[in-house]
Design an enzyme around this catalytic site. Structure first.
Site, PDB file in Angstrom:
ATOM      1  N   LEU A 139       5.864 -12.859  10.411  1.00  0.00           N
ATOM      2  CA  LEU A 139       5.055 -11.966   9.591  1.00  0.00           C
ATOM      3  C   LEU A 139       4.229 -10.991  10.415  1.00  0.00           C
ATOM      4  O   LEU A 139       3.657 -10.049   9.849  1.00  0.00           O
ATOM      5  CB  LEU A 139       4.107 -12.760   8.682  1.00  0.00           C
ATOM      6  CG  LEU A 139       4.756 -13.606   7.591  1.00  0.00           C
ATOM      7  CD1 LEU A 139       4.919 -15.049   8.032  1.00  0.00           C
ATOM      8  CD2 LEU A 139       3.950 -13.536   6.295  1.00  0.00           C
ATOM      9  N   THR A 183       9.206  -5.640   3.582  1.00  0.00           N
ATOM     10  CA  THR A 183       8.561  -4.930   2.477  1.00  0.00           C
ATOM     11  C   THR A 183       9.578  -4.154   1.650  1.00  0.00           C
ATOM     12  O   THR A 183      10.639  -3.763   2.159  1.00  0.00           O
ATOM     13  CB  THR A 183       7.512  -3.944   3.029  1.00  0.00           C
ATOM     14  OG1 THR A 183       7.021  -3.089   1.991  1.00  0.00           O
ATOM     15  CG2 THR A 183       8.114  -3.050   4.107  1.00  0.00           C
ATOM     16  N   ASP A 184       9.225  -3.890   0.396  1.00  0.00           N
ATOM     17  CA  ASP A 184      10.087  -3.052  -0.445  1.00  0.00           C
ATOM     18  C   ASP A 184      10.025  -1.584  -0.046  1.00  0.00           C
ATOM     19  O   ASP A 184      10.854  -0.780  -0.472  1.00  0.00           O
ATOM     20  CB  ASP A 184       9.750  -3.221  -1.924  1.00  0.00           C
ATOM     21  CG  ASP A 184       8.327  -2.818  -2.289  1.00  0.00           C
ATOM     22  OD1 ASP A 184       7.529  -2.477  -1.378  1.00  0.00           O
ATOM     23  OD2 ASP A 184       7.987  -2.868  -3.485  1.00  0.00           O
ATOM     24  N   GLU A 185       9.068  -1.215   0.792  1.00  0.00           N
ATOM     25  CA  GLU A 185       8.928   0.184   1.185  1.00  0.00           C
ATOM     26  C   GLU A 185      10.110   0.682   2.011  1.00  0.00           C
ATOM     27  O   GLU A 185      10.313   1.892   2.157  1.00  0.00           O
ATOM     28  CB  GLU A 185       7.609   0.396   1.929  1.00  0.00           C
ATOM     29  CG  GLU A 185       6.401   0.112   1.065  1.00  0.00           C
ATOM     30  CD  GLU A 185       5.094   0.534   1.706  1.00  0.00           C
ATOM     31  OE1 GLU A 185       5.076   1.599   2.367  1.00  0.00           O
ATOM     32  OE2 GLU A 185       4.098  -0.189   1.549  1.00  0.00           O
ATOM     33  N   TYR A 213       5.428   3.613   8.955  1.00  0.00           N
ATOM     34  CA  TYR A 213       5.379   2.159   8.734  1.00  0.00           C
ATOM     35  C   TYR A 213       6.681   1.629   8.170  1.00  0.00           C
ATOM     36  O   TYR A 213       7.281   0.699   8.718  1.00  0.00           O
ATOM     37  CB  TYR A 213       4.221   1.805   7.795  1.00  0.00           C
ATOM     38  CG  TYR A 213       4.383   0.435   7.175  1.00  0.00           C
ATOM     39  CD1 TYR A 213       4.385  -0.710   7.973  1.00  0.00           C
ATOM     40  CD2 TYR A 213       4.551   0.276   5.798  1.00  0.00           C
ATOM     41  CE1 TYR A 213       4.552  -1.975   7.410  1.00  0.00           C
ATOM     42  CE2 TYR A 213       4.726  -0.976   5.235  1.00  0.00           C
ATOM     43  CZ  TYR A 213       4.719  -2.099   6.039  1.00  0.00           C
ATOM     44  OH  TYR A 213       4.905  -3.338   5.489  1.00  0.00           O
ATOM     45  N   SER A 214       7.145   2.208   7.064  1.00  0.00           N
ATOM     46  CA  SER A 214       8.343   1.684   6.422  1.00  0.00           C
ATOM     47  C   SER A 214       9.575   1.877   7.301  1.00  0.00           C
ATOM     48  O   SER A 214      10.492   1.035   7.302  1.00  0.00           O
ATOM     49  CB  SER A 214       8.551   2.330   5.045  1.00  0.00           C
ATOM     50  OG  SER A 214       8.667   3.736   5.131  1.00  0.00           O
ATOM     51  N   SER A 226       9.565   1.702  10.571  1.00  0.00           N
ATOM     52  CA  SER A 226       9.518   0.655  11.590  1.00  0.00           C
ATOM     53  C   SER A 226       9.915  -0.693  11.011  1.00  0.00           C
ATOM     54  O   SER A 226      10.564  -1.506  11.686  1.00  0.00           O
ATOM     55  CB  SER A 226       8.114   0.578  12.212  1.00  0.00           C
ATOM     56  OG  SER A 226       7.156   0.085  11.286  1.00  0.00           O
ATOM     57  N   LYS A 227       9.556  -0.959   9.752  1.00  0.00           N
ATOM     58  CA  LYS A 227       9.969  -2.217   9.122  1.00  0.00           C
ATOM     59  C   LYS A 227      11.462  -2.209   8.802  1.00  0.00           C
ATOM     60  O   LYS A 227      12.135  -3.240   8.931  1.00  0.00           O
ATOM     61  CB  LYS A 227       9.156  -2.464   7.857  1.00  0.00           C
ATOM     62  CG  LYS A 227       7.709  -2.852   8.102  1.00  0.00           C
ATOM     63  CD  LYS A 227       7.573  -4.152   8.893  1.00  0.00           C
ATOM     64  CE  LYS A 227       7.980  -5.356   8.077  1.00  0.00           C
ATOM     65  NZ  LYS A 227       7.764  -6.631   8.834  1.00  0.00           N
ATOM     66  N   ASN A 282       1.197  -6.733  -2.191  1.00  0.00           N
ATOM     67  CA  ASN A 282       0.434  -7.965  -2.347  1.00  0.00           C
ATOM     68  C   ASN A 282      -1.031  -7.671  -2.647  1.00  0.00           C
ATOM     69  O   ASN A 282      -1.579  -6.647  -2.232  1.00  0.00           O
ATOM     70  CB  ASN A 282       0.503  -8.791  -1.064  1.00  0.00           C
ATOM     71  CG  ASN A 282       1.769  -9.616  -0.927  1.00  0.00           C
ATOM     72  OD1 ASN A 282       1.733 -10.788  -0.567  1.00  0.00           O
ATOM     73  ND2 ASN A 282       2.918  -9.000  -1.204  1.00  0.00           N
ATOM     74  N   ASN A 335      -1.618   3.380  -9.991  1.00  0.00           N
ATOM     75  CA  ASN A 335      -2.807   3.149  -9.173  1.00  0.00           C
ATOM     76  C   ASN A 335      -4.084   3.352  -9.975  1.00  0.00           C
ATOM     77  O   ASN A 335      -5.059   2.595  -9.825  1.00  0.00           O
ATOM     78  CB  ASN A 335      -2.798   4.071  -7.959  1.00  0.00           C
ATOM     79  CG  ASN A 335      -1.787   3.647  -6.919  1.00  0.00           C
ATOM     80  OD1 ASN A 335      -1.240   2.541  -6.966  1.00  0.00           O
ATOM     81  ND2 ASN A 335      -1.513   4.530  -5.969  1.00  0.00           N
TER      82      ASN A 335
END
Length: 353
Positions: A84, A137-139, A162-163, A165-166, A192, A261
């Site tokens: 994680l 992640t779903d991103e 970020y997404s 890199s994931k 989350n 949001n």
């Protein structure tokens, strides 16, 4: 069973550590570099409890340090790894993408190589039971329009540093399985929320700003949609994937709680007004600000596979989960106040694009 959890002092990681120690008989080794978003206080209850403390060990280490990883694995000899540890804040990735590439890609490579060497050295009977669970992640799937859901077959189309890199780390894990045979399982989750979340994230930021009477900044018009997953439901899902998931498979984990949001922020306002009245409706604090660069419009998870194949389903409804979360922040200023006073005081991030 002994499980090594990387990033176990983070928001989701600490929830996973608590879940394992409180609901199973497994032992946990928590490997964490203790960067800004890590908080050992999130585990204070389980590391001091005489029923759980004997099954817990902590190692301060950076996943980018291959030699240190190999040393930790050799000394603790885990039966599974739950990965994680990651840089996870989109706005920070816009301001400084280098840390995300370094940690999420290079770090994942290093833990994969350490895990592969450890797995290959295990006795044959243990090799078959070993698992490497990569948490994502779903991103990585990009953005949805007004309709549709992300499935495990949705093509990757990440839109933020970020997404991206994931997404890269997901591909590394798949490659290590297909090329080297490392027994992996993967999961991709929706947004989350819950107790102990670092205060720069939307929900804790709105709770603490609302509590302090500060403006509640909402990107654009607040129309962006996310599927909200309670962190305790997620921790339970991750343990389910680790122990019951099929090697080489990925599982989407969602909360069945799509919200704009703006709707999320208004719910927080109303909940705060009910639990801690201030004499002024918190909705009056809502301030619309310039949107995040490249802000994905909508995420939504189809979690049919994990429901049907593994028997997992979320237990928290959004209204009840938000109320529980708000109440936790009201009751635990000793956890979040040092963060507000030091590491993060509520300033806007992600504006240097």
């Amino acid at each position: 069973m002994k499980v090594l959890v990387t990033g176990g002092c983070g928001f989701i990681g600490s929830a996973v550590v608590r879940h394992i120690l409180e609901h199973t008989e497994a032992r946990v080794v928590n490997l964490d570099a203790l960067t800004y978003a890590a908080n050992p206080a999130s585990l204070a209850d389980v590391v001091t409890d005489p029923l759980t403390a004997p099954r817990y060990a902590f190692e301060r280490a950076d996943i980018r340090d291959g030699a240190r990883l190999r040393d930790v694995l050799a000394r603790h000899d885990p039966d599974a790894i739950m990965h994680l540890a990651a840089e996870s804040h989109v706005d920070r990735s816009i301001d400084g993408p280098a840390d995300f590439i370094d940690t999420n890609l290079v770090g994942t490579y290093q833990i994969l190589e350490a895990a592969r060497a450890h797995w290959k050295a295990l006795p044959t009977e243990r090799q078959g039971d070993f698992r490497f669970h990569h948490v994502s992640t779903d991103e990585v799937f990009g953005t949805l329009g007004d309709t549709g859901l992300f499935t495990e077959e949705t093509p990757y189309q990440p839109n933020s540093p970020y997404s991206a890199s994931k997404a890269g780390s997901d591909h590394l894990v798949r490659a290590w399985h297909h090329t080297y045979g490392l027994p992996v399982v993967l999961s991709n989750c929706s947004n989350n929320y819950g107790p102990r979340q670092f205060p720069e994230k939307l929900i804790p930021l709105m709770i603490l700003n609302g509590l302090e009477g500060k403006p509640l900044p909402v990107y654009g018009k607040g129309e962006n949609v996310r599927d909200w997953l309670h962190v305790e439901d997620h921790a339970r899902a991750l343990w389910t994937v680790l122990t019951l998931g099929k090697v080489g498979e990925s599982y989407n984990v969602g909360g069945d709680s799509e919200r704009r949001n703006l709707d999320v922020v208004e719910t927080i306002c109303d909940t705060l007004d009910d639990l801690r009245p201030s004499g002024r409706p918190r909705r009056e604090l809502i301030t619309f600000v310039t949107d995040r660069p490249g802000h994905d419009f909508r995420y939504a998870i189809d979690a049919t596979k994990i429901h049907r194949a593994l028997g997992w389903a979320p237990r928290h409804d959004f209204a009840g989960g938000i109320r529980q979360t708000v109440q936790w922040y009201l009751d635990n200023p000793k956890w979040w106040q040092p963060l507000r006073d030091g590491v993060y005081n509520g300033q806007r991030l992600g504006v240097n694009a």
